[in-house]
Scaffold this motif. Structure first.
Motif, PDB file in Angstrom:
ATOM      1  N   ALA A  19     -38.518 -35.236   6.094  1.00  0.00           N
ATOM      2  CA  ALA A  19     -37.840 -35.304   7.391  1.00  0.00           C
ATOM      3  C   ALA A  19     -38.012 -33.998   8.156  1.00  0.00           C
ATOM      4  CB  ALA A  19     -36.357 -35.614   7.190  1.00  0.00           C
ATOM      5  N   ALA A  20     -37.936 -32.876   7.448  1.00  0.00           N
ATOM      6  CA  ALA A  20     -38.107 -31.574   8.101  1.00  0.00           C
ATOM      7  C   ALA A  20     -39.539 -31.404   8.612  1.00  0.00           C
ATOM      8  CB  ALA A  20     -37.755 -30.456   7.131  1.00  0.00           C
ATOM      9  N   LEU A  21     -40.526 -31.878   7.837  1.00  0.00           N
ATOM     10  CA  LEU A  21     -41.918 -31.806   8.288  1.00  0.00           C
ATOM     11  C   LEU A  21     -42.125 -32.639   9.548  1.00  0.00           C
ATOM     12  CD1 LEU A  21     -43.864 -32.080   4.913  1.00  0.00           C
ATOM     13  CD2 LEU A  21     -43.929 -30.145   6.490  1.00  0.00           C
ATOM     14  N   GLU A 218     -33.845 -24.109   2.564  1.00  0.00           N
ATOM     15  CA  GLU A 218     -33.566 -25.321   3.320  1.00  0.00           C
ATOM     16  C   GLU A 218     -34.887 -26.005   3.660  1.00  0.00           C
ATOM     17  OE1 GLU A 218     -30.625 -26.701   3.856  1.00  0.00           O
ATOM     18  OE2 GLU A 218     -29.767 -25.033   2.702  1.00  0.00           O
ATOM     19  N   PRO A 219     -34.896 -27.338   3.746  1.00  0.00           N
ATOM     20  CA  PRO A 219     -36.134 -28.045   4.083  1.00  0.00           C
ATOM     21  C   PRO A 219     -36.786 -27.557   5.372  1.00  0.00           C
ATOM     22  CG  PRO A 219     -34.498 -29.596   3.291  1.00  0.00           C
ATOM     23  CD  PRO A 219     -33.800 -28.274   3.417  1.00  0.00           C
ATOM     24  N   GLU A 224     -41.420 -24.994   8.265  1.00  0.00           N
ATOM     25  CA  GLU A 224     -41.968 -23.927   9.109  1.00  0.00           C
ATOM     26  C   GLU A 224     -43.107 -23.206   8.403  1.00  0.00           C
ATOM     27  OE1 GLU A 224     -40.496 -19.763  11.290  1.00  0.00           O
ATOM     28  OE2 GLU A 224     -39.018 -21.156  10.455  1.00  0.00           O
ATOM     29  N   ILE A 225     -42.926 -22.929   7.116  1.00  0.00           N
ATOM     30  CA  ILE A 225     -43.969 -22.265   6.332  1.00  0.00           C
ATOM     31  C   ILE A 225     -45.204 -23.154   6.224  1.00  0.00           C
ATOM     32  CG2 ILE A 225     -44.549 -21.429   4.009  1.00  0.00           C
ATOM     33  CD1 ILE A 225     -41.537 -20.576   3.809  1.00  0.00           C
ATOM     34  N   VAL A 226     -44.990 -24.453   6.052  1.00  0.00           N
ATOM     35  CA  VAL A 226     -46.118 -25.386   5.955  1.00  0.00           C
ATOM     36  C   VAL A 226     -46.945 -25.368   7.229  1.00  0.00           C
ATOM     37  CG1 VAL A 226     -46.773 -27.815   5.759  1.00  0.00           C
ATOM     38  CG2 VAL A 226     -45.036 -26.876   4.232  1.00  0.00           C
ATOM     39  N   GLU A 233     -55.077 -22.648   7.679  1.00  0.00           N
ATOM     40  CA  GLU A 233     -55.891 -23.449   6.766  1.00  0.00           C
ATOM     41  C   GLU A 233     -55.871 -22.866   5.352  1.00  0.00           C
ATOM     42  OE1 GLU A 233     -59.733 -24.303   8.420  1.00  0.00           O
ATOM     43  OE2 GLU A 233     -58.894 -25.042  10.299  1.00  0.00           O
ATOM     44  N   GLN A 234     -54.667 -22.600   4.896  1.00  0.00           N
ATOM     45  CA  GLN A 234     -54.432 -21.991   3.583  1.00  0.00           C
ATOM     46  C   GLN A 234     -54.223 -23.091   2.553  1.00  0.00           C
ATOM     47  OE1 GLN A 234     -51.289 -19.067   3.733  1.00  0.00           O
ATOM     48  NE2 GLN A 234     -50.663 -19.493   1.618  1.00  0.00           N
ATOM     49  N   PHE A 235     -54.928 -23.015   1.430  1.00  0.00           N
ATOM     50  CA  PHE A 235     -54.818 -24.076   0.439  1.00  0.00           C
ATOM     51  C   PHE A 235     -53.459 -24.070  -0.240  1.00  0.00           C
ATOM     52  CE2 PHE A 235     -54.976 -25.521  -3.969  1.00  0.00           C
ATOM     53  CZ  PHE A 235     -55.310 -26.852  -3.763  1.00  0.00           C
ATOM     54  N   LEU A 236     -53.107 -22.991  -0.901  1.00  0.00           N
ATOM     55  CA  LEU A 236     -51.889 -22.952  -1.705  1.00  0.00           C
ATOM     56  C   LEU A 236     -50.726 -22.455  -0.847  1.00  0.00           C
ATOM     57  CD1 LEU A 236     -50.961 -23.572  -4.579  1.00  0.00           C
ATOM     58  CD2 LEU A 236     -51.394 -21.171  -5.164  1.00  0.00           C
ATOM     59  N   ILE A 237     -49.732 -23.318  -0.665  1.00  0.00           N
ATOM     60  CA  ILE A 237     -48.566 -22.969   0.148  1.00  0.00           C
ATOM     61  C   ILE A 237     -47.411 -22.692  -0.804  1.00  0.00           C
ATOM     62  CG2 ILE A 237     -47.019 -23.693   1.992  1.00  0.00           C
ATOM     63  CD1 ILE A 237     -49.158 -25.653   2.928  1.00  0.00           C
ATOM     64  N   LEU A 238     -46.955 -21.451  -0.802  1.00  0.00           N
ATOM     65  CA  LEU A 238     -45.908 -21.013  -1.722  1.00  0.00           C
ATOM     66  C   LEU A 238     -44.708 -20.500  -0.925  1.00  0.00           C
ATOM     67  CD1 LEU A 238     -48.058 -19.091  -4.374  1.00  0.00           C
ATOM     68  CD2 LEU A 238     -47.205 -21.455  -4.499  1.00  0.00           C
ATOM     69  N   PRO A 239     -43.749 -21.378  -0.610  1.00  0.00           N
ATOM     70  CA  PRO A 239     -42.548 -20.918   0.094  1.00  0.00           C
ATOM     71  C   PRO A 239     -41.780 -19.863  -0.690  1.00  0.00           C
ATOM     72  CG  PRO A 239     -42.727 -23.301   0.203  1.00  0.00           C
ATOM     73  CD  PRO A 239     -43.767 -22.839  -0.778  1.00  0.00           C
TER      74      PRO A 239
END
Length: 273
Positions: A19-21, A218-219, A224-226, A233-239
Motif C-alpha cells: 500500500a505504501a509503494l 514504517e512502510p 521512499e527508499i525503494v 537502478e540499484q539492485f539490492l535495496i536495504l532499508p
C-alpha cells in the motif's frame, strides 16, 4: 528510471509495504494497479490514493501466484493506463514456524514468495525485451540474505526470491530489464507480528529476533527508499543498512556465523519462555 508517467503493478497492495509503494508511486506521477488477494483492501487503497491523486490508480483482487490472475492484472493495466513498465512482486506470507510443516504450507510459501515472481517475469520479460526496457522489483527480505529464526518456509522461499532476482539481473540486465530486490528487516506491518501471535515459541522468537535487530520502520519509509533506489537502478535495496554488514560477516566465516545464530536463538527462546 524515473517513475513519473510510468505504469506499475503492485501485488500485495492492500496493506503494509504494498500500500505504501502504491501511494508513493502515485504521488511521484506513476499510474498504478493496486492488487491484493483481499479485493476489498485493494479497492480501498486505490480509492484512498485516487482521492488525493485522481485517476492515478485502479484496484483489483488477484492471487499474485496465479498465472491467469497475473495476465488479468497486466491486461487491466494496459486497458487503464498502457503497457506495464514496472512490476512490484511484493505479496508475501510468513509461513508456520518449525520443521513440522505440511506439504501444503511449503507449497503455499513457495508459490507466493517465489513462484509468483517467476510467473510474472515469464509474462513480462519477453514484452520488455521487445520494448527495450522494463523494471522488476522483488520484495524478498533480510531473511533471504541471512536467515529467519523460526520459519523454514519463509527463510527458504525468501532466499530463493533473492536468487531469482539475481538471475534475472545477470541474464537480462544488459538488455534493458532492470531488477531490484528489496530486503528489509523489521517493518511495522501485520506480517511482522504473526510469529509473536502464533502461540509458538519459535514464532515468538522470530518476531523478537527481527524487532531486536534494528529499528522497525514504517512502510512509508521503506517505500521512499525503494523509489530512491529505483531512480539509481540499484539492485539490492536495504532499508536497514546494517544488513549489509551482517551479510558480510556471514560470508566471511560461515561456521562462526552459524554458531552465533544458534546462541542467539537459544537466548531468544529462553527469554520467550
Amino acid at each position: 528510471m524515473r517513475v513519473a508517467q510510468k505504469v506499475a503493478v503492485v501485488t500485495g497492495g492492500g496493506a503494509g509495504i504494498g500500500a505504501a509503494l502504491a501511494t508513493a508511486l502515485a504521488a511521484a506521477g506513476a499510474r498504478v494497479v493496486v492488487s491484493d488477494i483481499d479485493e476489498t483492501a485493494a479497492l480501498a487503497v486505490s480509492a484512498r490514493i485516487n482521492a488525493e491523486h485522481p485517476g492515478t490508480t485502479v484496484g483489483s483482487g488477484a492471487d499474485a501466484a496465479d498465472t491467469a490472475d497475473i495476465h488479468a492484472l497486466i491486461a487491466l493495466a494496459e486497458r487503464a493506463f498502457g503497457p506495464v513498465d514496472l512490476y512490484f512482486a511484493n505479496a508475501g506470507i510468513t509461513g508456520a514456524p518449525g520443521l513440522d510443516v505440511d506439504e501444503r504450507a511449503w507449497d503455499q510459501s513457495l508459490a507466493v514468495n517465489l513462484h509468483a515472481h517467476i510467473r510474472a517475469a515469464r509474462i513480462l520479460v519477453p514484452q520488455w525485451l521487445e520494448r527495450g526496457e522494463g523494471y522488476f522489483v522483488s520484495t524478498a527480505s533480510a531473511a533471504g540474505l541471512l536467515t529467519q529464526i523460526g520459519s523454514a518456509t519463509y527463510s527458504v522461499s525468501k532466499h530463493a526470491a533473492v536468487g531469482f532476482a539475481e538471475w534475472l539481473s545477470v541474464t537480462y540486465g544488459d538488455q534493458g530489464v532492470r531488477v531490484s530486490c528489496l530486503c528489509p528487516m523489521g517493518v511495522n506491518t501485520a506480517l511482522l507480528y504473526e510469529g509473536r501471535d502464533s502461540g509458538d515459541l519459535l514464532g515468538a522468537a522470530a518476531t523478537r529476533a527481527v524487532v531486536g535487530a534494528g529499528e522497525v520502520l514504517e512502510p512509508a519509509e521503506v517505500a521512499e527508499i525503494v523509489l530512491e533506489s529505483i531512480a539509481a537502478e540499484q539492485f539490492l535495496i536495504l532499508p536497514h543498512p546494517q544488513v549489509l554488514e551482517m551479510y558480510r560477516n556471514k560470508g566471511a566465516d560461515y561456521d562462526r556465523w552459524l554458531r552465533g545464530m544458534r546462541r542467539y536463538q537459544a537466548a531468544l527462546l529462553a527469554e520467550t519462555r
